[in-house]
Write a protein that holds these residues in place. Structure first.
Motif, short mmCIF file in Angstrom:
data_model
loop_
_atom_site.label_atom_id
_atom_site.label_comp_id
_atom_site.label_asym_id
_atom_site.label_seq_id
_atom_site.Cartn_x
_atom_site.Cartn_y
_atom_site.Cartn_z
N GLU A 144 0.83 -1.21 0.00
CA GLU A 144 0.00 0.00 0.00
C GLU A 144 0.86 1.25 0.00
N LEU A 145 2.01 1.18 0.63
CA LEU A 145 2.94 2.30 0.73
C LEU A 145 4.33 1.83 0.36
N ALA A 146 5.17 2.77 -0.07
CA ALA A 146 6.55 2.41 -0.37
C ALA A 146 7.45 3.61 -0.10
N ILE A 147 8.71 3.30 0.20
CA ILE A 147 9.75 4.32 0.32
C ILE A 147 10.74 4.05 -0.79
N GLY A 148 10.83 4.97 -1.74
CA GLY A 148 11.68 4.76 -2.90
C GLY A 148 12.26 6.05 -3.42
N THR A 149 12.67 6.04 -4.67
CA THR A 149 13.23 7.22 -5.31
C THR A 149 12.53 7.45 -6.65
N ASP A 150 12.79 8.60 -7.24
CA ASP A 150 12.17 8.95 -8.52
C ASP A 150 12.86 8.17 -9.64
N MET A 151 12.10 7.28 -10.27
CA MET A 151 12.64 6.49 -11.37
C MET A 151 12.01 6.88 -12.71
N GLY A 152 11.47 8.11 -12.77
CA GLY A 152 10.87 8.59 -14.01
C GLY A 152 9.37 8.79 -13.85
N PRO A 153 8.71 9.38 -14.86
CA PRO A 153 7.27 9.67 -14.78
C PRO A 153 6.45 8.39 -14.59
N GLU A 154 5.59 8.42 -13.61
CA GLU A 154 4.72 7.28 -13.31
C GLU A 154 3.32 7.83 -12.99
N PRO A 155 2.45 8.01 -14.00
CA PRO A 155 1.14 8.61 -13.73
C PRO A 155 0.28 7.80 -12.76
N GLU A 156 0.58 6.52 -12.59
CA GLU A 156 -0.21 5.69 -11.69
C GLU A 156 0.21 5.85 -10.23
N LEU A 157 1.29 6.60 -10.00
CA LEU A 157 1.82 6.73 -8.65
C LEU A 157 1.75 8.18 -8.17
N ARG A 158 1.59 8.32 -6.89
CA ARG A 158 1.64 9.64 -6.24
C ARG A 158 2.80 9.63 -5.27
N THR A 159 3.61 10.67 -5.31
CA THR A 159 4.81 10.70 -4.47
C THR A 159 4.87 11.99 -3.65
N GLU A 160 5.58 11.91 -2.55
CA GLU A 160 5.90 13.11 -1.77
C GLU A 160 7.30 12.94 -1.20
N GLU A 263 25.77 16.41 -7.54
CA GLU A 263 24.70 15.59 -8.10
C GLU A 263 24.56 14.24 -7.40
N LEU A 264 25.50 13.93 -6.49
CA LEU A 264 25.40 12.67 -5.74
C LEU A 264 24.45 12.84 -4.56
N GLU A 265 23.25 13.21 -4.87
CA GLU A 265 22.20 13.36 -3.87
C GLU A 265 20.91 12.81 -4.46
N ARG A 266 20.13 12.13 -3.68
CA ARG A 266 18.86 11.59 -4.16
C ARG A 266 17.72 12.05 -3.26
N GLU A 267 16.56 12.10 -3.84
CA GLU A 267 15.35 12.37 -3.09
C GLU A 267 14.70 11.03 -2.72
N VAL A 268 14.49 10.83 -1.45
CA VAL A 268 13.79 9.63 -0.97
C VAL A 268 12.32 9.99 -0.83
N LEU A 269 11.47 9.22 -1.49
CA LEU A 269 10.06 9.57 -1.63
C LEU A 269 9.15 8.58 -0.90
N LEU A 270 8.02 9.08 -0.46
CA LEU A 270 6.92 8.24 0.01
C LEU A 270 5.99 8.03 -1.18
N ILE A 271 5.72 6.78 -1.52
CA ILE A 271 5.02 6.45 -2.77
C ILE A 271 3.74 5.67 -2.46
N ARG A 272 2.68 6.01 -3.19
CA ARG A 272 1.40 5.32 -3.08
C ARG A 272 0.72 5.33 -4.44
N ARG A 273 -0.35 4.60 -4.60
CA ARG A 273 -1.08 4.59 -5.86
C ARG A 273 -1.91 5.86 -5.99
N ALA A 274 -1.86 6.46 -7.17
CA ALA A 274 -2.64 7.67 -7.42
C ALA A 274 -4.12 7.33 -7.44
N GLY A 275 -4.93 8.24 -6.92
CA GLY A 275 -6.37 8.07 -6.95
C GLY A 275 -6.91 7.05 -5.97
#
Length: 297
Positions: A144-160, A263-275
């Motif tokens: 239901e939830l995930a902790i990940g990084t930005d791997m490109g446009p994913e319209p099915e996912l919502r991130t913060e 540039e050796l920095e990443r954004e760690v995101l909270l990820i869930r399904r959009a909608g």
């Protein structure tokens, strides 16, 4: 005519308590109301469930059988309602979470400790996964939830954004490069210990080196960061790992140094399904993760 849960409760109460008066009191209704519920149940089923006489209302054989069956159903119903209310109040429930292995040593344990203190009845099932697998697990509904990084446009996912994480060089203690910021050009001359090519860390490292025309040829390639640190400790090379992952794992024989590459920095995101709405337990976990990432009280 449909049979209602109130009617089922009415029959169960009368048979168990042996009296319309006591059953009405237990259910918090008037005796006429209870009588109407029982007659409605008999009409809906086409059965006589109670024999009414001067000695009160006694269950027929079918009434006794149904009262016992309804008792089990009402008990299960009440249990489910109670569990649902516990979930809604964020006191119980189950959350499936996918997470980068690198957050498993810092942010995630702190968040889980916060969650347990506030809602000890919530269980969390955790799946470690490399970055490219995180989104697929969420989209498939496996978590239901995930902790990940930005791997490109994913319209099915919502991130913060949860946090920003710098990469550091992990060196054997006493290494000549320890103690200062290391240029990537100098780092590339060391035997490098890098993570899996499908990990977000490896993507950042390869991008950094490629931008400078430097080759990416690791001496060792590992899946787990603990393995990378073990190889560094054995003096087999230099690892490039997230600072959030190495802080808790460093030993006296291993040190961390910054790398002179913004540039050796990443954004760690909270990820869930959009909608899709998060369940109450997942909302509680998400808030605990936000607080842990901010270091808030």
């Amino acid at each position: 005519m449909d049979v209602s849960i109130r009617q089922a409760r009415a029959l169960v109460a009368v048979v168990r308590l042996g009296s319309l008066t006591r059953a009405a009191q237990a259910l918090g209704v008037s005796q006429p109301t209870l009588t109407v519920q029982l007659r409605g149940l008999e009409e809906a089923l086409g059965l006589t469930l109670l024999d009414r006489g001067v000695r009160g209302s006694l269950p027929t054989a079918e009434g006794q059988r149904l009262a016992e069956a309804f008792g089990r159903l009402v008990g299960d119903f009440d249990l489910l309602v109670g569990e649902a209310r516990e979930v809604a109040a964020q006191r119980a429930g189950l959350v499936r979470l996918a997470a980068l292995p690198s957050v498993g040593t810092t942010v995630l344990p702190e968040a889980l400790a916060r969650l347990r203190a506030a809602s000890p009845g919530i269980r969390v099932l955790i799946r470690d996964a490399v970055a490219h697998r995180i989104g697929a697990l969420v989209k498939a509904g496996e978590v239901e939830l995930a902790i990940g990084t930005d791997m490109g446009p994913e319209p099915e996912l919502r991130t913060e954004l949860l946090l920003r994480d710098r990469m550091v060089a992990v060196l054997p203690g006493g290494h000549a490069l320890a103690g200062g910021s290391i240029p990537p050009e100098r780092l590339a001359r060391e035997p490098l210990i890098l993570t899996d090519p499908q990990s977000s860390v490896r993507v950042l490292v390869e991008r950094c080196l490629s931008m400078r025309g430097l080759p990416v040829s690791p001496a060792y390639e590992v899946t787990y960061m603990s393995t990378a640190i073990g190889l560094v400790r054995a003096g087999l090379g230099v690892a490039i790992l997230p600072s959030s992952a190495v802080d808790a794992a460093l030993a006296p024989a291993v040190v961390a140094a910054s790398v002179d590459a913004p540039e050796l920095e990443r954004e760690v995101l909270l990820i869930r399904r959009a909608g899709r709405s998060l369940s109450p337990p997942a909302r509680a976990l998400a808030e605990a993760l936000r607080l842990a990432a901010r270091g808030g009280g």
